[in-house]
Design a protein around this motif. Structure first.
Motif, PDB file in Angstrom:
ATOM      1  N   GLU A   1       0.928  -4.599  10.209  1.00 54.70           N
ATOM      2  CA  GLU A   1       0.157  -3.874   9.187  1.00 54.70           C
ATOM      3  C   GLU A   1       0.229  -2.373   9.456  1.00 54.70           C
ATOM      4  O   GLU A   1       0.427  -1.575   8.537  1.00 54.70           O
ATOM      5  CB  GLU A   1      -1.290  -4.353   9.168  1.00 54.70           C
ATOM      6  N   TRP A   2       0.056  -1.998  10.727  1.00 54.36           N
ATOM      7  CA  TRP A   2       0.162  -0.585  11.094  1.00 54.36           C
ATOM      8  C   TRP A   2       1.573  -0.070  10.801  1.00 54.36           C
ATOM      9  O   TRP A   2       1.737   1.009  10.231  1.00 54.36           O
ATOM     10  CB  TRP A   2      -0.185  -0.382  12.580  1.00 54.36           C
TER      11      TRP A   2
ATOM     12  N   SER B   1       2.150   0.401   6.993  1.00 57.20           N
ATOM     13  CA  SER B   1       1.354   1.487   6.407  1.00 57.20           C
ATOM     14  C   SER B   1       1.790   2.854   6.938  1.00 57.20           C
ATOM     15  O   SER B   1       1.870   3.822   6.175  1.00 57.20           O
ATOM     16  CB  SER B   1      -0.139   1.264   6.637  1.00 57.20           C
TER      17      SER B   1
END
Length: 75
Positions: free
Chosen positions: A33-34, A37
Protein backbone atom coordinates in the motif's frame (compact mmCIF):
# COMPACT_ATOMS: atom_id res chain seq x y z
CA UNK A 1 12.11 18.06 -16.97
CA UNK A 2 14.63 18.30 -14.18
CA UNK A 3 16.08 14.79 -14.35
CA UNK A 4 18.40 15.34 -11.41
CA UNK A 5 15.33 16.01 -9.28
CA UNK A 6 13.59 12.88 -10.62
CA UNK A 7 16.57 10.69 -9.76
CA UNK A 8 16.94 12.38 -6.37
CA UNK A 9 13.30 11.56 -5.61
CA UNK A 10 13.74 7.95 -6.75
CA UNK A 11 16.88 7.61 -4.61
CA UNK A 12 15.04 9.03 -1.60
CA UNK A 13 12.18 6.64 -2.28
CA UNK A 14 14.58 3.68 -2.34
CA UNK A 15 16.08 4.67 1.01
CA UNK A 16 12.60 5.00 2.50
CA UNK A 17 11.63 1.65 0.96
CA UNK A 18 14.46 -0.05 2.85
CA UNK A 19 13.12 1.42 6.09
CA UNK A 20 9.55 0.36 5.27
CA UNK A 21 10.69 -3.20 4.52
CA UNK A 22 12.24 -3.39 7.99
CA UNK A 23 9.04 -2.04 9.47
CA UNK A 24 6.50 -4.11 7.50
CA UNK A 25 8.42 -6.70 5.40
CA UNK A 26 8.15 -6.80 1.64
CA UNK A 27 5.38 -9.42 1.77
CA UNK A 28 2.93 -7.31 3.78
CA UNK A 29 -0.09 -5.46 2.47
CA UNK A 30 1.04 -2.38 4.39
CA UNK A 31 4.34 -2.28 2.47
CA UNK A 32 2.60 -2.64 -0.88
CA UNK A 33 0.00 0.00 0.00
CA UNK A 34 2.85 2.36 0.88
CA UNK A 35 4.74 1.42 -2.30
CA UNK A 36 1.81 2.13 -4.61
CA UNK A 37 0.77 5.37 -2.91
CA UNK A 38 4.31 6.77 -2.65
CA UNK A 39 5.25 5.91 -6.22
CA UNK A 40 1.91 7.32 -7.33
CA UNK A 41 2.80 10.60 -5.65
CA UNK A 42 6.07 10.73 -7.59
CA UNK A 43 4.20 10.00 -10.82
CA UNK A 44 1.79 12.86 -10.15
CA UNK A 45 4.62 15.22 -9.17
CA UNK A 46 6.17 14.72 -12.60
CA UNK A 47 2.84 14.99 -14.42
CA UNK A 48 2.77 11.36 -15.58
CA UNK A 49 5.82 11.84 -17.81
CA UNK A 50 6.15 8.58 -19.78
CA UNK A 51 9.78 8.01 -18.86
CA UNK A 52 9.12 8.64 -15.17
CA UNK A 53 6.18 6.23 -15.32
CA UNK A 54 8.52 3.69 -16.93
CA UNK A 55 11.07 4.03 -14.13
CA UNK A 56 8.38 3.66 -11.49
CA UNK A 57 6.86 0.66 -13.24
CA UNK A 58 10.26 -1.02 -13.27
CA UNK A 59 10.59 -0.45 -9.52
CA UNK A 60 7.25 -2.16 -8.95
CA UNK A 61 8.26 -5.05 -11.22
CA UNK A 62 11.61 -5.39 -9.44
CA UNK A 63 9.97 -5.54 -6.02
CA UNK A 64 7.41 -8.05 -7.27
CA UNK A 65 10.24 -10.24 -8.59
CA UNK A 66 11.96 -10.03 -5.19
CA UNK A 67 8.81 -11.29 -3.49
CA UNK A 68 8.48 -14.13 -6.00
CA UNK A 69 12.11 -15.17 -5.47
CA UNK A 70 11.59 -15.20 -1.71
CA UNK A 71 8.55 -17.40 -2.19
CA UNK A 72 10.47 -19.73 -4.50
CA UNK A 73 8.49 -18.81 -7.61
CA UNK A 74 10.99 -16.58 -9.41
CA UNK A 75 14.20 -17.20 -11.28
Amino acid sequence: MNWMEVFKDINSWMLESNKKMQQYTIHSDKYWEWLISSLGAIEIKYKHHPLVVGFLSEIIEFQDQNVQKMQGRGS
